[in-house]
Scaffold this motif. Structure first.
Motif, mmCIF file in Angstrom:
data_model
loop_
_atom_site.group_PDB
_atom_site.id
_atom_site.type_symbol
_atom_site.label_atom_id
_atom_site.label_comp_id
_atom_site.label_asym_id
_atom_site.label_seq_id
_atom_site.Cartn_x
_atom_site.Cartn_y
_atom_site.Cartn_z
ATOM 1 N N LEU A 237 -2.261 3.990 -8.640
ATOM 2 C CA LEU A 237 -3.099 4.444 -8.138
ATOM 3 C C LEU A 237 -4.029 2.995 -6.829
ATOM 4 C CD1 LEU A 237 -4.379 8.054 -7.706
ATOM 5 C CD2 LEU A 237 -2.418 7.011 -6.517
ATOM 6 N N SER A 238 -4.175 2.258 -8.145
ATOM 7 C CA SER A 238 -5.313 0.614 -7.949
ATOM 8 C C SER A 238 -4.224 0.007 -7.502
ATOM 9 C CB SER A 238 -5.934 -0.346 -9.625
ATOM 10 O OG SER A 238 -4.323 -0.452 -9.951
ATOM 11 N N HIS A 239 -2.747 0.102 -7.545
ATOM 12 C CA HIS A 239 -2.437 -1.080 -6.685
ATOM 13 C C HIS A 239 -2.312 -0.389 -5.243
ATOM 14 C CE1 HIS A 239 -0.797 -3.492 -10.160
ATOM 15 N NE2 HIS A 239 -0.512 -2.617 -10.531
ATOM 16 N N VAL A 240 -2.495 0.419 -4.985
ATOM 17 C CA VAL A 240 -1.889 1.066 -3.895
ATOM 18 C C VAL A 240 -3.417 1.306 -3.236
ATOM 19 C CG1 VAL A 240 -1.376 3.350 -2.084
ATOM 20 C CG2 VAL A 240 -0.361 3.182 -4.684
ATOM 21 N N ASP A 241 -5.045 1.072 -3.338
ATOM 22 C CA ASP A 241 -6.071 0.876 -3.051
ATOM 23 C C ASP A 241 -5.920 -0.025 -2.340
ATOM 24 O OD1 ASP A 241 -8.112 2.226 -2.637
ATOM 25 O OD2 ASP A 241 -9.132 0.929 -4.424
ATOM 26 N N GLY A 242 -6.570 0.242 -1.294
ATOM 27 C CA GLY A 242 -6.748 -0.857 -0.171
ATOM 28 C C GLY A 242 -5.043 -1.810 0.453
ATOM 29 N N THR A 243 -4.411 -0.417 0.760
ATOM 30 C CA THR A 243 -3.157 -0.344 1.256
ATOM 31 C C THR A 243 -3.715 -1.169 3.070
ATOM 32 O OG1 THR A 243 -1.985 -0.353 -0.376
ATOM 33 C CG2 THR A 243 -1.024 -0.247 2.165
ATOM 34 N N VAL A 244 -3.603 -1.658 3.888
ATOM 35 C CA VAL A 244 -3.010 -1.768 5.407
ATOM 36 C C VAL A 244 -2.215 -1.687 5.954
ATOM 37 C CG1 VAL A 244 -4.128 -2.751 7.125
ATOM 38 C CG2 VAL A 244 -5.831 -2.594 5.074
ATOM 39 N N LEU A 245 -1.784 -0.617 5.949
ATOM 40 C CA LEU A 245 -0.295 -0.621 7.161
ATOM 41 C C LEU A 245 -0.554 -0.550 8.502
ATOM 42 C CD1 LEU A 245 2.286 -0.234 5.859
ATOM 43 C CD2 LEU A 245 2.096 2.236 6.008
ATOM 44 N N ASN A 246 -0.347 -2.158 9.177
ATOM 45 C CA ASN A 246 -0.451 -1.918 10.770
ATOM 46 C C ASN A 246 0.948 -1.187 11.278
ATOM 47 O OD1 ASN A 246 -2.160 -3.814 10.520
ATOM 48 N ND2 ASN A 246 -0.783 -4.975 9.551
ATOM 49 N N PRO A 247 0.767 -1.289 12.555
ATOM 50 C CA PRO A 247 2.256 -0.296 13.599
ATOM 51 C C PRO A 247 3.535 -0.636 13.000
ATOM 52 C CG PRO A 247 0.087 -0.757 14.757
ATOM 53 C CD PRO A 247 -0.467 -1.611 13.564
ATOM 54 N N GLY A 248 4.577 0.379 12.947
ATOM 55 C CA GLY A 248 5.615 -0.290 12.452
ATOM 56 C C GLY A 248 5.715 -0.670 11.139
ATOM 57 N N ASP A 249 4.946 -0.903 10.212
ATOM 58 C CA ASP A 249 5.400 -1.699 9.039
ATOM 59 C C ASP A 249 6.176 -0.411 8.351
ATOM 60 O OD1 ASP A 249 4.676 -3.591 9.980
ATOM 61 O OD2 ASP A 249 2.800 -4.232 8.383
ATOM 62 N N GLU A 250 6.469 -1.123 6.781
ATOM 63 C CA GLU A 250 6.769 0.260 5.997
ATOM 64 C C GLU A 250 6.815 0.458 4.691
ATOM 65 O OE1 GLU A 250 11.228 2.752 4.808
ATOM 66 O OE2 GLU A 250 11.144 0.262 4.407
ATOM 67 N N PHE A 251 5.806 1.306 4.107
ATOM 68 C CA PHE A 251 5.325 1.080 3.083
ATOM 69 C C PHE A 251 5.928 1.551 1.681
ATOM 70 C CE2 PHE A 251 3.452 2.939 -0.932
ATOM 71 C CZ PHE A 251 2.447 2.658 -0.929
ATOM 72 N N SER A 252 6.315 1.270 0.905
ATOM 73 C CA SER A 252 7.006 0.881 -0.817
ATOM 74 C C SER A 252 6.533 1.275 -1.920
ATOM 75 C CB SER A 252 7.732 0.074 -0.761
ATOM 76 O OG SER A 252 8.991 0.082 -1.605
ATOM 77 N N PHE A 253 6.443 2.341 -1.798
ATOM 78 C CA PHE A 253 5.648 2.550 -4.013
ATOM 79 C C PHE A 253 5.624 1.354 -4.839
ATOM 80 C CE2 PHE A 253 4.916 4.498 -7.981
ATOM 81 C CZ PHE A 253 2.968 4.725 -7.449
ATOM 82 N N ASN A 254 7.675 1.351 -4.745
ATOM 83 C CA ASN A 254 8.145 0.804 -5.937
ATOM 84 C C ASN A 254 7.718 -1.120 -5.710
ATOM 85 O OD1 ASN A 254 8.807 2.990 -7.233
ATOM 86 N ND2 ASN A 254 11.304 2.409 -7.166
ATOM 87 N N THR A 255 7.417 -1.142 -4.475
ATOM 88 C CA THR A 255 6.820 -2.878 -3.990
ATOM 89 C C THR A 255 6.138 -3.055 -4.085
ATOM 90 O OG1 THR A 255 9.291 -3.441 -2.708
ATOM 91 C CG2 THR A 255 7.405 -5.069 -2.337
ATOM 92 N N LEU A 256 4.617 -2.314 -4.173
ATOM 93 C CA LEU A 256 3.521 -2.266 -4.236
ATOM 94 C C LEU A 256 3.136 -2.023 -5.629
ATOM 95 C CD1 LEU A 256 1.327 -3.392 -2.328
ATOM 96 C CD2 LEU A 256 0.770 -0.938 -2.500
ATOM 97 N N VAL A 257 3.513 -0.680 -6.473
ATOM 98 C CA VAL A 257 3.682 -0.707 -7.583
ATOM 99 C C VAL A 257 4.293 -1.652 -8.829
ATOM 100 C CG1 VAL A 257 2.885 0.881 -9.471
ATOM 101 C CG2 VAL A 257 1.997 1.316 -7.265
ATOM 102 N N GLY A 258 5.079 -1.499 -8.496
ATOM 103 C CA GLY A 258 5.956 -2.912 -9.493
ATOM 104 C C GLY A 258 6.081 -2.545 -10.586
#
Length: 423
Positions: free
Chosen positions: A214-235
């Motif tokens: 969750l610390s890797h996810v914390d502070g994420t800003v997702l702009n309009p149209g952007d896609e979030f990937s858990f694996n990309t962010l957490v590693g």
């Protein structure tokens, strides 16, 4: 023939005499200490950025084409003639700038100079997102700028020309409004979703993995149209990246593996994303039901093949705060206010009983101590029902259900219980 010859002789002489007279007159004007002739129009603007003066000076032609244009536009004509031409132009629908610069082209240079000197750029409001802060948003207010009202300035020059003078005039300025205002930014800070799950803080390694993910996810800003990937962010969930061994579900059973507990982090995030109205583009169920969330509302991830992805379908960014502490994993998602409240609903369609309990001897004393009496038993795995389930999203306006959509169907395996006994 004689008349023509006299004509040729007389007129050059007359022109020469007139020229001498004009030169004498010019010399007397230059040598005089008196004020400029009243037909020389002058207008002065005074501002905090300085004084700006336009003097309607004569323009000398550089060739006969320029001379023709100067004559046609009354550029060197008396002020009375310029007034008449400008007035006709305005009545015909010309802008004040067009009317004034028709006869006084150099006025544009003075207005350009004023425009540069008086311009103050506006400054957009700024927002800082600190998910650990209270409140998590800090907003710095916008600042208005200013610019010269160009057309209004030419209108004032026109009015002054009609009067014959203008002095100490305040330049007309208009406010330049920033595009991003504090009001707009404040509207982005609405709490769209707040979801939490519980875990045992006594399981130190699993708790560590949940918090790390969750610390890797914390502070994420997702702009309009952007896609979030858990694996990309957490590693990757590896020892080198700080993850520890804890229980994971693999092929319908619980085994030790690096990153055990990360799926609780992804599931908590998934449920917050659903409530925030984000568009889920990839989600996977576990093979077994999870104890921390209802069936069909889990989000299994692994580093290689299963990810949690979602997009921001809104017109404004969303901000994600995520953390785990004191046995609680929590995800909050902020953004613009939603008209509808979204409630995920889990429905069990079928329950599948587990197979008969497996009873095996603990030959290697893996679970029971070596001094255990023969026949002594220990339950090492509780049986668990299998489930077929569905998940829906219900949309409420106030207390009224306005829409209900099915989002997924899942099947979870039953888990056979296991007991060991001392041989």
């Amino acid at each position: 023939m004689r008349v023509k010859r006299l004509h040729k002789l007389f007129f050059p002489s007359l022109i020469l005499l007139c020229g001498i007279a004009l030169m004498s007159l010019g010399a007397s004007v230059v040598s005089s200490e008196a004020a400029p002739a009243p037909d020389v129009f002058t207008v002065t603007f005074e501002s905090d950025s300085g004084s700006f003066c336009y003097i309607d000076r004569r323009i000398e032609p550089t060739d006969y084409l320029v001379a023709d244009e100067i004559y046609a536009r009354k550029i060197n004509a008396p002020l009375t003639e310029k007034r008449a031409m400008m007035s006709r132009a305005v009545r015909a629908g010309a802008s004040y700038e067009r009317a004034v610069t028709l006869c006084m082209p150099k006025a544009a240079d003075t207005v350009d100079e004023m425009e540069r000197a008086l311009y103050v750029p506006c400054k957009d409001a700024e927002m800082t997102f600190d998910p650990s802060g209270t409140p998590p948003f800090t907003i710095k207010r916008e600042k208005n700028g200013r610019r010269l009202d160009r057309e209004k300035t030419f209108e004032l020059i026109y009015i002054c020309a009609m009067r014959g003078y203008g002095e100490g005039i305040a330049p007309p300025v208009v406010a330049v409004k920033p595009e991003v205002t504090s009001e707009k930014l404040i509207a982005r800070t609405y709490l769209r979703a707040n979801f939490s799950t519980a875990f045992s803080a006594d399981n130190v390694d699993r708790s560590h993995n949940i918090a790390l993910a969750l610390s890797h996810v914390d502070g994420t800003v997702l702009n309009p149209g952007d896609e979030f990937s858990f694996n990309t962010l957490v590693g990757a969930r590896t020892e080198n990246r700080g993850f520890r061994r804890a229980k994971i579900i693999m092929d319908g059973d619980y085994v030790l593996g690096f990153g055990g507990g990360v799926c609780q982090a992804s599931t908590t995030l998934y449920n917050a994303a659903l409530r925030a109205g984000l568009e889920i583009t990839e989600v996977h169920p576990h093979s077994l039901t999870s104890g921390y969330v209802a069936a069909s509302l889990d989000a299994m991830v692994n580093s290689s093949s299963a990810d949690l992805k979602f997009k921001n379908p809104l017109t404004e960014p969303v901000y994600i705060a995520a953390r785990a502490e004191n046995g609680i994993a929590r995800v909050r998602i902020f953004g613009s206010k939603s008209e509808l409240k979204i409630v995920p609903v889990s429905i069990i369609k079928e329950t599948i009983a587990p197979p008969e309990e497996e009873v095996v001897p603990d030959v290697e004393h893996k679970y029971l101590p070596s001094e255990a009496e023969s026949g002594e038993r220990l339950l090492i795995r509780n049986p668990k029902d299998g489930i077929k389930s569905e998940a829906y999203l219900e949309y409420y306006r106030g207390a009224v259900l306005v829409r209900r959509i099915k989002i997924r169907s899942d099947s979870y395996r039953p888990l056979r219980g296991m007991t060991v006994y001392a041989p």
